[in-house]
Design a protein around this motif. Structure first.
Motif, PDB file in Angstrom:
ATOM      1  N   ASP A 181       0.875  -1.230   0.028  1.00 56.05           N
ATOM      2  CA  ASP A 181       0.014   0.077   0.115  1.00 56.05           C
ATOM      3  C   ASP A 181       0.880   1.181   0.080  1.00 56.05           C
ATOM      4  N   TRP A 182       2.014   1.179   0.935  1.00 58.90           N
ATOM      5  CA  TRP A 182       2.739   2.510   1.008  1.00 58.90           C
ATOM      6  C   TRP A 182       3.531   2.837  -0.341  1.00 58.90           C
ATOM      7  N   TYR A 183       3.953   1.777  -1.082  1.00 57.36           N
ATOM      8  CA  TYR A 183       4.641   1.929  -2.434  1.00 57.36           C
ATOM      9  C   TYR A 183       3.437   2.433  -3.493  1.00 57.36           C
ATOM     10  N   LEU A 184       2.393   1.728  -3.456  1.00 51.23           N
ATOM     11  CA  LEU A 184       1.650   2.352  -4.408  1.00 51.23           C
ATOM     12  C   LEU A 184       0.897   3.736  -4.123  1.00 51.23           C
ATOM     13  N   GLU A 185       1.008   4.153  -2.942  1.00 49.94           N
ATOM     14  CA  GLU A 185       0.322   5.348  -2.538  1.00 49.94           C
ATOM     15  C   GLU A 185       1.460   6.474  -2.593  1.00 49.94           C
ATOM     16  N   ASN A 186       2.852   5.952  -2.776  1.00 49.03           N
ATOM     17  CA  ASN A 186       3.928   7.207  -2.835  1.00 49.03           C
ATOM     18  C   ASN A 186       4.580   6.862  -4.132  1.00 49.03           C
ATOM     19  N   GLU A 187       3.781   7.048  -5.225  1.00 45.07           N
ATOM     20  CA  GLU A 187       4.325   6.968  -6.441  1.00 45.07           C
ATOM     21  C   GLU A 187       5.637   7.910  -6.762  1.00 45.07           C
ATOM     22  N   LYS A 188       5.443   9.234  -6.243  1.00 48.82           N
ATOM     23  CA  LYS A 188       6.380  10.202  -6.358  1.00 48.82           C
ATOM     24  C   LYS A 188       7.813  10.020  -5.954  1.00 48.82           C
ATOM     25  N   TRP A 189       7.830   9.370  -4.591  1.00 46.98           N
ATOM     26  CA  TRP A 189       8.871   8.832  -4.221  1.00 46.98           C
ATOM     27  C   TRP A 189       9.442   7.721  -4.645  1.00 46.98           C
ATOM     28  N   LEU A 190       8.874   6.701  -5.186  1.00 41.62           N
ATOM     29  CA  LEU A 190       9.146   5.720  -6.062  1.00 41.62           C
ATOM     30  C   LEU A 190       9.716   6.258  -7.379  1.00 41.62           C
ATOM     31  N   ASN A 191       9.105   6.980  -8.128  1.00 39.76           N
ATOM     32  CA  ASN A 191       9.616   7.569  -9.218  1.00 39.76           C
ATOM     33  C   ASN A 191      11.010   8.215  -9.133  1.00 39.76           C
ATOM     34  N   ASN A 192      11.094   9.144  -8.151  1.00 35.50           N
ATOM     35  CA  ASN A 192      12.301   9.958  -7.743  1.00 35.50           C
ATOM     36  C   ASN A 192      13.513   8.932  -7.620  1.00 35.50           C
ATOM     37  N   VAL A 193      13.386   7.823  -6.890  1.00 35.18           N
ATOM     38  CA  VAL A 193      14.545   7.094  -6.454  1.00 35.18           C
ATOM     39  C   VAL A 193      14.876   5.989  -7.807  1.00 35.18           C
ATOM     40  N   THR A 194      13.792   5.913  -8.452  1.00 36.35           N
ATOM     41  CA  THR A 194      14.133   4.968  -9.624  1.00 36.35           C
ATOM     42  C   THR A 194      14.563   5.792 -10.932  1.00 36.35           C
ATOM     43  N   SER A 195      14.665   7.011 -10.920  1.00 31.91           N
ATOM     44  CA  SER A 195      15.083   7.871 -11.962  1.00 31.91           C
ATOM     45  C   SER A 195      16.591   7.998 -12.031  1.00 31.91           C
TER      46      SER A 195
END
Ligand code: NAD
Ligand code: DAU
Length: 347
Positions: A321-335
């Motif tokens: 749930d946390w990863y799906l709700e925090n897409e911006k965080w995930l996108n920032n660290v995977t760029s």
């Protein structure tokens, strides 16, 4: 109490910083972090305005900087989490692990000694370590606090070395140390180079799920918030000079864990059951891949009253749930640099 937490912008460190700030408003928390690829101030946006919180950007391998920081701030206690933490990166670049995990730890030990002298007044040097120092188990048995060290990767060898040095400072100089060795953590804010967040990110993006070898290696998973609670207990109630093993009695074969994760993700993403597991791909095994880790956490349970607070199924769902709700965080660290790392590691 002025507490220095090292590596507080990383995965586990950010949970420890948050727990201590929320639970102990009388403490002043100093978070020292180099902000490597794994350190991320976005992990702490909810607490960064707290009046009893200070962030210090710095490198624990820089002896002069560490010495003068301790002289200036006169910390009462240290909780040391800063480390290079990913086994695969240690296989590619061992020296970085030697520098941060060994030399960095010695710099902190020396700086603590230099300000605390020989008369310790409720001072604590708490070293956070890993179960990987004990090596690799076969089908049976558990890691106890008394298990002989047998590290087998550059990462675990560097952590084992730091553990030995921390104990050496206790025996030789009487430095008031505590240690804990924990099993695999999972939860929010974990950098997606580690198994669970990497798989969540790849399932979400319909990318192959790279399983090393046959996927039959076993890890003992603990929710990161429960590790932070254990660190709180060891810090406040643990005995000086002692070591505590921390784990969830929660062993999973990698392949079974990834199937379980696919099932949860299918449900969350409204995909037909069985869709995500089609992405599973078996890839070249990790060099020297440890077969099984499993912690016996009886000592911390009996002596400090600590136990995991939730089941793995609950923890995994919260994590997804946390990863799906925090897409911006995930996108920032995977760029950016992550793309290059991924390409080099998996292609
Ligand atoms: P992480 O890689 O997410 O975070 C490490 C943090 O240390 C980052 O914020 C990074 O910027 C910082 N750092 C790295 N080098 C530094 C340096 N030279 N100077 C200052 N800061 C530096 O790691 P994690 O998974 O949160 O692990 C934290 C600690 O817990 C480590 O000591 C690790 O060995 C231990 N541990 C981790 C696990 C796990 O499953 N992740 C389990 C048991 C123990
Ligand atoms: O046991 C504690 C340790 O757990 C910590 O000290 C380390 O800091 C932490 O990284 C973790 O080490 P592991 O090597 O066990 O974690 P990782 O998430 O890298 O891998 C978990 C298992 O999954 C391991 O058997 C390797 C496998 N794996 C991992 C990745 C990244 C895969 O099969 N595919 C992958 O892409």
């Amino acid at each position: 109490m002025k507490i220095l937490i090292t590596g507080g912008a990383g995965f586990i460190g950010s949970h420890v910083v948050r727990l201590f700030l929320n639970k102990y408003p009388d403490y002043t928390i100093y978070n020292l972090d180099k902000l490597t690829y794994a350190g991320n101030l976005e992990n702490l946006t909810d607490i960064e305005q707290s009046s009893n919180y200070h962030f210090i950007k710095g490198d624990i391998t820089n002896e002069d900087f560490i010495t003068s920081l301790f002289k200036k701030e006169q910390f009462d206690a240290v909780i040391h989490l800063a480390a290079e933490s990913h086994v695969d990166r240690s296989i590619t670049n061992p020296l970085e692990f030697i520098m941060t995990n060994i030399v960095g730890t010695v710099n902190l030990l020396n700086a603590a000694r230099s300000i605390w002298g020989d008369n310790y007044d409720n001072n604590i040097f708490y070293h956070v370590s890993t179960d990987e120092v004990y090596g690799s188990l076969g089908d049976t048995g558990y890691f106890l606090e008394t298990t002989n060290y047998d590290p087998r990767s550059p990462y675990s060898a560097s952590k084992a070395s730091s553990d030995h040095l921390v104990r050496a400072y206790y025996h030789t100089y009487g430095l008031p140390v505590k240690l804990s060795n924990c099993s695999n953590n999972y939860g929010s804010h974990q950098f997606p180079e580690k198994l669970i967040p990497l798989m969540i990110n790849n399932i979400k993006n319909n990318k192959p799920l790279p399983i090393y070898g046959k996927g039959d290696n076993i890890r003992d998973w603990l929710w990161v918030n429960d590790h932070a609670r254990a660190i709180d207990d060891v810090f406040h109630k643990g005995i000086i000079g002692e070591t505590y093993n921390i784990g969830g009695h929660n062993e999973w074969k990698n392949i079974d864990l990834v199937y379980q994760l696919c099932t949860v993700m299918d449900k969350k993403l409204n995909r037909e059951k069985g869709t995500s597991e089609k992405l599973i791909t078996f890839v070249k095994d990790r060099a020297g891949h440890d077969m099984r880790y499993a912690i016996d956490a009886t000592k911390i349970k009996n002596e400090l009253g600590w136990e995991p607070s939730i089941t793995f199924e609950e923890g995994l769902e919260k994590t997804v749930d946390w990863y799906l709700e925090n897409e911006k965080w995930l996108n920032n660290v995977t760029s950016g640099a992550y793309k290059e790392y991924y390409q080099a590691q998996y292609n």
